[in-house]
Design an enzyme around this catalytic site. Structure first.
Site, PDB file in Angstrom:
ATOM      1  N   TYR A 145       5.226   1.238  -1.351  1.00  0.00           N
ATOM      2  CA  TYR A 145       6.657   0.954  -1.412  1.00  0.00           C
ATOM      3  C   TYR A 145       6.997   0.002  -2.554  1.00  0.00           C
ATOM      4  CZ  TYR A 145       8.337   3.153   2.883  1.00  0.00           C
ATOM      5  OH  TYR A 145       8.724   4.057   3.838  1.00  0.00           O
ATOM      6  N   LYS A 196      -6.889   5.762   5.462  1.00  0.00           N
ATOM      7  CA  LYS A 196      -7.373   7.003   4.853  1.00  0.00           C
ATOM      8  C   LYS A 196      -8.569   6.607   3.980  1.00  0.00           C
ATOM      9  CE  LYS A 196      -6.986  11.445   3.980  1.00  0.00           C
ATOM     10  NZ  LYS A 196      -7.232  12.498   4.972  1.00  0.00           N
ATOM     11  N   ASP A 229      -4.463  11.224   9.191  1.00  0.00           N
ATOM     12  CA  ASP A 229      -4.154  12.616   9.564  1.00  0.00           C
ATOM     13  C   ASP A 229      -4.556  12.873  11.020  1.00  0.00           C
ATOM     14  OD1 ASP A 229      -6.755  12.213   8.656  1.00  0.00           O
ATOM     15  OD2 ASP A 229      -6.920  14.130   7.623  1.00  0.00           O
ATOM     16  N   ASP A 253       5.352   4.064   8.307  1.00  0.00           N
ATOM     17  CA  ASP A 253       6.680   4.666   8.259  1.00  0.00           C
ATOM     18  C   ASP A 253       6.646   6.013   8.968  1.00  0.00           C
ATOM     19  OD1 ASP A 253       9.380   5.091   7.453  1.00  0.00           O
ATOM     20  OD2 ASP A 253       8.649   6.384   5.846  1.00  0.00           O
ATOM     21  N   ASP A 257       7.830   6.978  13.124  1.00  0.00           N
ATOM     22  CA  ASP A 257       8.848   7.986  13.432  1.00  0.00           C
ATOM     23  C   ASP A 257       8.297   9.016  14.425  1.00  0.00           C
ATOM     24  OD1 ASP A 257      10.859   6.937  11.852  1.00  0.00           O
ATOM     25  OD2 ASP A 257      11.344   8.867  10.927  1.00  0.00           O
TER      26      ASP A 257
HETATM   27  C1  IPM Z   1      12.298   2.693   8.067  1.00  0.00           C
HETATM   28  C2  IPM Z   1      13.070   3.511   7.060  1.00  0.00           C
HETATM   29  C3  IPM Z   1      12.968   2.836   5.696  1.00  0.00           C
HETATM   30  C4  IPM Z   1      11.511   2.845   5.291  1.00  0.00           C
HETATM   31  C5  IPM Z   1      13.842   3.462   4.576  1.00  0.00           C
HETATM   32  C6  IPM Z   1      15.265   3.594   4.992  1.00  0.00           C
HETATM   33  C7  IPM Z   1      13.746   2.673   3.303  1.00  0.00           C
HETATM   34  O1  IPM Z   1      12.620   4.827   7.026  1.00  0.00           O
HETATM   35  O2  IPM Z   1      12.651   1.531   8.290  1.00  0.00           O
HETATM   36  O3  IPM Z   1      11.332   3.218   8.621  1.00  0.00           O
HETATM   37  O4  IPM Z   1      11.036   3.837   4.711  1.00  0.00           O
HETATM   38  O5  IPM Z   1      10.832   1.861   5.539  1.00  0.00           O
HETATM   39 MG    MG Z   2      11.119   5.269   8.474  1.00  0.00          MG
END
Ligand code: IPM
Ligand code: MG
Length: 367
Positions: A145, A196, A229, A253, A257
């Protein structure tokens, strides 16, 4: 003992302000009986920042945050700002600079699915009869990032882009400590570090550093390692095999999710991003935000689930103000309300549902 909690409130866009309003009411109801006063300043962020001040993180908002002990964040973004260049879009242009400005290196995302809500998960319920209770610790200010160089340039007549993944031992060690402390605070806490290391240099250093750090500082915490993975598969197969899932920025990240979706409604997912600095309470400065988005499709109707924002406020009490007992009280009240069948539409499974305000009122009643 009277105590004042000074924090910044950044509601953001669409459902952001709606759920923030009721979360503040719950926070007030939970703290007032303990002689605690809330002293918060509200400021624009995200699309509201762009519309009113020309950028997603206005300087005036950053100043409000700097003079606070924590940030309670709503959610930002939406169709209105989608045509802007990626770098200027509300989410990226608000969150990344905030993370950098306050060195918010530790992202804590609980993956909690109450037993009563297992039907909200896309997983087969027999895989998660008791719900899900794991937590993801994601490194948040390093890796791909923020690594340099990060650029697009012409090479041999064509465009070429590059991002750089960098990790220093000190960055890995400080987040390893957060993973360890998280495990220690959980019954039978154990840590699975995800990398990884079969391909990436950063992951080889990550794994080596994590092994040495735990051996030296936390030899009693069970520690395992998994390639990312495989971790993605294992999360979908049997999420409760994990307890503390611990990983670097980009993997975190993606995995967080995945974790959020298997935990059912995004309307229940809270998060904390903790900084290196100590605030006026001798606790980490932090940013607290729901994991779900701004839900433009249901904004303005008063039906958004406020639980994620309320649970994020509880995390703020625990981490930035050292008020773990009150935080637990709020969490239990949320659980009780859900158990009692009080549900917003996203978790009602077609049965009778209540609005944002009623959901919050039910939680206050159960405090
Ligand atoms: C999160 C989001 C952010 C990230 C984006 C919006 C920059 O997806 O907080 O997980 O990738 O960290
Ligand atoms: Mg995210």
């Amino acid at each position: 003992m009277s105590k004042t909690l000074k924090f910044a409130v950044l509601p953001g866009d669409y459902i952001g302000p709606e759920v923030m309003e009721v979360a503040l009411e719950v926070l007030k109801a939970a703290t007032e009986p303990h002689g605690i006063t809330l002293e918060y300043t509200t400021a624009d962020v995200g699309g509201a920042g762009i519309d009113n001040h020309g950028k997603a993180l206005p300087d005036s908002t950053l100043e409000v945050c700097k003079s606070a002990d924590a940030i309670l964040f709503g959610s930002v973004g939406g169709p209105k700002w989608e045509s802007l260049p990626p770098k200027e879009q509300p989410e990226r242009a608000a969150l990344l600079p905030l993370r950098k400005a306050f060195s918010l290196y530790a992202n804590v995302r609980p993956g909690l699915l109450f037993k009563e809500l297992v039907d909200a998960s896309p997983l087969k319920t027999e895989r998660i009869p008791e719900g899900i209770d794991i937590v993801c610790i994601r490194e948040l200010t390093g890796g791909i990032y923020f690594g340099q160089p990060k650029e697009t340039k012409e090479v041999d007549g064509e465009l070429q882009a590059c991002d750089t993944m960098v990790y220093k031992v000190s960055e890995i060690e400080r987040i390893a400590e957060v993973a360890a402390q998280t495990a220690l605070a959980r019954p039978n806490g154990k840590v699975c570090s995800v990398d990884k290391a079969n391909v990436l240099e950063t992951s080889v250093l990550w794994r080596k550093t994590v092994i040495e750090y735990f051996k030296k500082n936390h030899p009693d915490i069970p520690l395992s390692h998994m390639y990312v993975d495989n971790a993605a598969m294992q999360l979908a197969r049997d999420p409760n095999q994990f307890d503390v899932l611990f990983t670097e920025n980009m993997f975190g990240d993606i995995l967080s999710d995945e974790m959020a979706v298997i935990c059912g409604s995004l309307g229940m997912m809270s998060s904390a991003s903790l900084g290196t600095g100590k605030n006026g309470h001798g606790q980490p400065f932090g940013l607290y935000e729901p994991a779900g988005g701004t839900a433009p499709d249901i904004a303005g109707q008063g039906i958004a689930n406020p639980c994620a924002q309320i649970l994020s406020a509880a995390m703020m009490l625990r981490y930035s103000f050292g008020l773990g007992d009150i935080a637990t009280g709020i969490e239990q009240a949320v659980r009780k309300a859900v158990e009692d069948g009080i549900r917003t539409g996203d978790i009602a499974f077609g049965k009778e549902s209540v609005g944002t305000k009623e959901m919050a009122a039910a939680i206050v009643e159960r405090l």
